[in-house]
Design an enzyme around this catalytic site. Structure first.
Site, PDB file in Angstrom:
ATOM      1  CE  LYS A   1      -2.131  -5.943   8.404  1.00  0.00           C
ATOM      2  NZ  LYS A   1      -2.523  -5.607   6.698  1.00  0.00           N
TER       3      LYS A   1
ATOM      4  CB  THR B   1      -0.870  -0.226   1.008  1.00  0.00           C
ATOM      5  OG1 THR B   1      -1.611  -1.207   1.007  1.00  0.00           O
ATOM      6  CG2 THR B   1      -2.254   0.719   1.247  1.00  0.00           C
TER       7      THR B   1
HETATM    8  N1  ASP Z   1      -2.554  -5.865   0.874  1.00  0.00           N
HETATM    9  C1  ASP Z   1      -1.104  -5.153   1.107  1.00  0.00           C
HETATM   10  C2  ASP Z   1       0.267  -6.032   0.791  1.00  0.00           C
HETATM   11  O1  ASP Z   1      -0.088  -5.830   2.437  1.00  0.00           O
HETATM   12  C3  ASP Z   1      -1.662  -4.167   2.461  1.00  0.00           C
HETATM   13  C4  ASP Z   1      -0.609  -2.904   2.366  1.00  0.00           C
HETATM   14  O2  ASP Z   1       0.450  -3.048   2.242  1.00  0.00           O
HETATM   15  O3  ASP Z   1      -0.957  -2.618   3.531  1.00  0.00           O
HETATM   16  O4  ASP Z   1       0.542  -5.933   0.343  1.00  0.00           O
END
Ligand code: ASP
Length: 329
Positions: free
Chosen positions: A160, A15
């Site tokens: 997480k 993200t």
């Molecule tokens: N879906 C994303 C990932 O893990 C979530 C994030 O980066 O926070 O690549």
């Protein structure tokens, strides 16, 4: 000559580096190096260099990516003082665990970080996470770490634990190494460097995780063994307990077939004490190895590492139950 620590920022996606497309979902950014343009001024403290390895949602990363990252660290290690790895949050705990086992004798920081919101957004946690990770990467801490929120954690101790919070990670059974608030506060001492640097980034993919349900009988474990797995992490109840009807026998069948069975816990915190109750005691008697206070992610990755190195039987148990990287045995 610059006295600023030399830090290599390695981008893998997630993200943090995504761009907003309207309407629709966030898409991977084509120019992940552009992350650094949002942290102007950081280069007054750190001599920053950037490299983009790939641009993936971390849910699409796996053991092959862990190996590539470990090899990159080995390749660049002598030319930098530390690393920041920009990584999606979803599997960051897995990658951090994998790197902690792969990079033996690590003598400088490897800091994984990410964000809940893209760095291009005005209100985002990405900027402080990148800035503080880069500063931590210049501090000489010889460990694989995760920086998130305001904490520098030992990388193989985190999970997480929140989907929305800016403090998305916890280290359930190990204090953070540092808190980066108004002051930088040292909490837990880093591990000393042990031995010469070396890489062993082999991980078996033939590992599965199974969560027993109340009333289940171990059939799920038999099914995994029948499909040819070489190791299974069983997420037992509480201190390492299991239903007595079926599970101990299924574990005995698995271990007799040469499949390594590890007991982890459905609880987030605490040290396993599998022999405290009858179901767990029988599981251990049937050959299950216990995962100490390792997180589920770390317990699984450690099994993947042990099997990836070709270990079996007593040698695997010796590797698994010994402290390799402060993982909480
Ligand atoms: N879906 C994303 C990932 O893990 C979530 C994030 O980066 O926070 O690549």
């Amino acid at each position: 000559m610059s006295s600023r620590p030399r830090v290599l920022v390695v981008s893998t996606g997630g993200t943090l580096g995504m761009l907003q497309r309207d309407p629709g979902a966030l898409a991977p950014s084509e120019v992940s190096e552009n992350v650094l343009k949002y942290v102007q001024g950081l280069d007054s403290a750190v001599d920053l260099h950037a490299e983009a390895l790939w641009n993936l949602d971390s849910s699409d990363m796996g053991p092959g990516h862990w190996t590539a990252l470990a090899e990159l660290v080995a390749l660049r290690r002598e030319s930098v003082d530390g690393f920041v790895i920009l990584h999606g949050t979803d599997t960051m705990a897995w990658t951090a665990s994998a790197l902690s086992f792969a990079l033996r004798g690590l003598d400088r920081p490897v800091v994984l970080t990410g964000a809940q919101r893209p760095i291009a957004w005005v209100r985002s946690d990405a900027r402080p996470n990148v800035v503080n990770s880069a500063l931590c990467a210049g501090m000489g801490i010889p460990e694989v770490c995760v920086y998130f929120g305001r904490w520098l954690f030992r990388g193989n101790r985190v999970s997480k634990t929140s989907i929305q919070s800016y403090e998305a990670f916890e280290s359930p059974d190990c204090n953070p190494l540092l808190e980066l608030g108004v002051e930088v506060r040292a909490i837990e001492a880093p591990r000393p460097v042990v031995g010469d640097f070396g890489v062993d980034a082999r991980f078996s993919r033939e590992v599965a995780v199974v969560t027993p349900l109340p009333g289940s009988d171990g059939e799920a474990l038999d099914a995994l063994v029948a499909r040819g797995v070489r190791g299974v992490v069983v997420r037992a109840f509480g201190s390492g307990n299991l239903p007595q009807a079926g599970w101990p026998e299924a574990i005995a069948r698995a271990t007799e077939a040469g499949v390594a069975v590890v007991l982890s816990s459905q609880c987030l915190r605490g040290q396993l004490n599998a022999t405290a109750y009858e179901g767990g005691r029988k599981a251990v008697e049937a050959g299950a190895i216990t995962a100490g206070s390792m997180t589920m992610e770390c317990a699984t990755v450690k099994l993947m590492a042990g099997l990836g190195r070709g270990l079996a039987g007593e040698a695997l148990i010796a590797f698994y139950t010994a402290d390799q990287a402060g993982e909480g045995v």
